[in-house]
Motif scaffolding. Structure first.
Motif, PDB file in Angstrom:
ATOM      1  N   ALA A  95       3.153 -39.555  39.982  1.00 25.34           N
ATOM      2  CA  ALA A  95       1.223 -39.561  39.266  1.00 25.34           C
ATOM      3  C   ALA A  95       1.935 -38.594  38.759  1.00 25.34           C
ATOM      4  CB  ALA A  95       0.124 -40.074  39.213  1.00 25.34           C
ATOM      5  N   LEU A 106       1.885 -35.615  35.044  1.00 20.08           N
ATOM      6  CA  LEU A 106       1.143 -35.672  33.998  1.00 20.08           C
ATOM      7  C   LEU A 106       0.433 -34.420  34.289  1.00 20.08           C
ATOM      8  CD1 LEU A 106      -1.161 -39.109  33.748  1.00 20.08           C
ATOM      9  CD2 LEU A 106       0.790 -38.777  32.736  1.00 20.08           C
ATOM     10  N   ARG A 107       0.582 -33.511  35.270  1.00 18.11           N
ATOM     11  CA  ARG A 107       0.337 -32.594  35.730  1.00 18.11           C
ATOM     12  C   ARG A 107       1.877 -31.878  34.706  1.00 18.11           C
ATOM     13  NH1 ARG A 107       3.205 -29.900  40.646  1.00 18.11           N
ATOM     14  NH2 ARG A 107       4.746 -30.668  38.622  1.00 18.11           N
ATOM     15  N   LEU A 151       2.194 -32.224  31.423  1.00 16.12           N
ATOM     16  CA  LEU A 151       2.079 -33.214  29.952  1.00 16.12           C
ATOM     17  C   LEU A 151       1.968 -31.733  29.132  1.00 16.12           C
ATOM     18  CD1 LEU A 151      -0.665 -35.524  30.006  1.00 16.12           C
ATOM     19  CD2 LEU A 151       2.182 -35.867  29.484  1.00 16.12           C
ATOM     20  N   MET A 192       0.200 -43.734  33.379  1.00 17.92           N
ATOM     21  CA  MET A 192       1.139 -42.968  32.813  1.00 17.92           C
ATOM     22  C   MET A 192       1.882 -43.261  31.899  1.00 17.92           C
ATOM     23  SD  MET A 192       2.825 -42.626  37.493  1.00 17.92           S
ATOM     24  CE  MET A 192       4.250 -41.853  36.640  1.00 17.92           C
ATOM     25  N   GLU A 236      -0.328 -42.443  28.951  1.00 12.85           N
ATOM     26  CA  GLU A 236      -0.695 -40.961  28.847  1.00 12.85           C
ATOM     27  C   GLU A 236       0.503 -39.403  27.989  1.00 12.85           C
ATOM     28  OE1 GLU A 236      -3.564 -39.427  31.620  1.00 12.85           O
ATOM     29  OE2 GLU A 236      -4.008 -40.871  32.292  1.00 12.85           O
ATOM     30  N   LEU A 237       1.916 -40.290  28.712  1.00 15.35           N
ATOM     31  CA  LEU A 237       2.672 -39.939  28.356  1.00 15.35           C
ATOM     32  C   LEU A 237       3.076 -40.067  26.970  1.00 15.35           C
ATOM     33  CD1 LEU A 237       4.616 -40.327  31.501  1.00 15.35           C
ATOM     34  CD2 LEU A 237       4.495 -38.426  30.522  1.00 15.35           C
TER      35      LEU A 237
END
Length: 366
Positions: A177, A180-181, A183, A225, A228-229
């Motif tokens: 995960a 996501l940092r 992005l 994930m 959000e991606l």
């Protein structure tokens, strides 16, 4: 002609407390001349038990771009910021690589992690060499670049920054995960068609996932994930890998549907592979967690691998062969077509590649 690897597993060390680990012991690697066997010394004095913790060793690597010419892999170069993986997936085909370090593919693989903090520096030097021919780089091809320690060390983040600044395309496979940092970098490169992210999703059953992948994010987290991606404009491929007969194969279509609903645009699938030391480790795991299904699982695996636990030959190692494998691939193709998921990854743009501008450089007119 191909051969399977066999070894006997040592008993679990009773002095170690294992918490969320995939393997149960430290079998000697295939290059080791000796097996280690615990013997009772005859004294009735109990040993002090201790929780087995993850150890991180820093390595100053000399090079970072790995080249390959395998016909089964759609890229010719890759980067691995870490050796070993704390996710502890019992089926991980990368476990045998720890043997090259003189470490066990069992517990050592998931508790003794080697980090390469100079990876971004090396990457910039190697892609900046005169005569370098640009082509997409693969990340996550051996161990996960977003395993837990990445949240603190940021080595993958440094590599992404280099690729972002040089407009260098890449593909990424992860179940971590922490992706996501990053992005901000990923979405910027996605807008330039320079990135494709694959999210590995093996099962939707959280209890089974915890057994198989004890320190990886839950299935619901991996769907988040993907969501959000995708919302950030990053193209996402769901990677249903490995598909394990009896245990997870019945979920194939459900996983693909869930990933599509979350925003995935492409899908791929690989039947379970058990190279070298992975086969006995996986058999041991089956006996510990699913003893009533163990024989059935392995008979189905062998039906796709020419009667063996593993078939390492190019062309079949990623696909399997025979009636069982053909039916599995047919199911996957039909589901992919019905859901409208892409077969191939997006073509990544290599045309923008070049060194980042430096202070004092003349600006382009276009």
């Amino acid at each position: 002609m191909f051969h399977s690897w066999s070894m006997s597993l040592p008993p679990r060390n009773p002095d170690e407390i294992l918490r969320a680990r995939g393997a149960d012991s430290r079998p000697a690697a295939r290059f080791e001349p000796y097996q280690r066997v615990r013997e009772h010394d005859g004294w009735d004095i109990g040993e002090e038990q201790g929780l087995l913790r993850t150890e991180i060793e820093h390595e100053r690597a000399r090079s970072i771009l790995n080249r390959n010419n395998s016909p089964d892999i759609p890229f010719d170069r890759s980067v691995n910021p870490y050796r070993g993986c704390e996710h502890g997936c019992i089926y991980c085909f990368a476990r045998p690589s720890h043997a090259y370090l003189g470490l066990s593919p069992g517990l050592d693989f998931e508790t003794k992690i080697v980090a390469k903090p100079n990876a971004p520096e090396l990457l910039q030097a190697e892609i900046g060499r005169r005569g370098y021919a640009v082509a997409p780089i693969g990340f996550g091809t051996n161990t996960d670049p977003y395993q837990p320690i990445e949240a603190r060390l940021g080595i993958m983040r440094g590599c992404l920054q280099v690729l972002h600044d040089w407009n260098h395309p890449f593909s990424l496979v992860t179940r971590g995960a922490t992706v996501l940092r990053d992005l901000d970098l990923l979405s910027g490169m996605a807008a330039r068609k320079q990135v494709m992210v694959g999210v590995s999703l093996t099962t939707l059953d959280p209890d089974l996932a915890r057994q198989m992948e004890p320190r990886a994010p839950t299935p619901q987290t991996r769907l988040r994930m993907i969501r959000e991606l995708a919302q950030a404009g990053v193209p996402v491929r769901v990677m249903v890998a490995p598909v394990i007969p009896v245990l997870t194969e019945h979920e194939l279509e459900h996983i693909m549907q869930a990933a599509l609903d979350a925003g995935a645009t492409a899908a791929s699938m690989i039947p379970l592979r058990l190279p070298l030391e992975v086969a006995p480790l996986f058999r041991d795991w089956l006996q510990r967690h699913h003893p009533g299904k163990a024989a059935h699982v392995m008979s189905r695996v062998q039906a796709m691998r020419g009667g063996r636990d593993n078939d390492p030959r190019f062309g079949s190692r990623m696909r399997g062969e025979g009636h069982e494998a053909d039916l599995l691939h047919q199911r996957f193709r039909l589901a992919r077509k019905r859901l409208g998921l892409q077969r191939e990854a997006e073509v990544l743009d290599c045309s923008r590649f070049g060194p980042p501008p430096r202070a004092g450089d003349q600006l382009s007119l276009f």
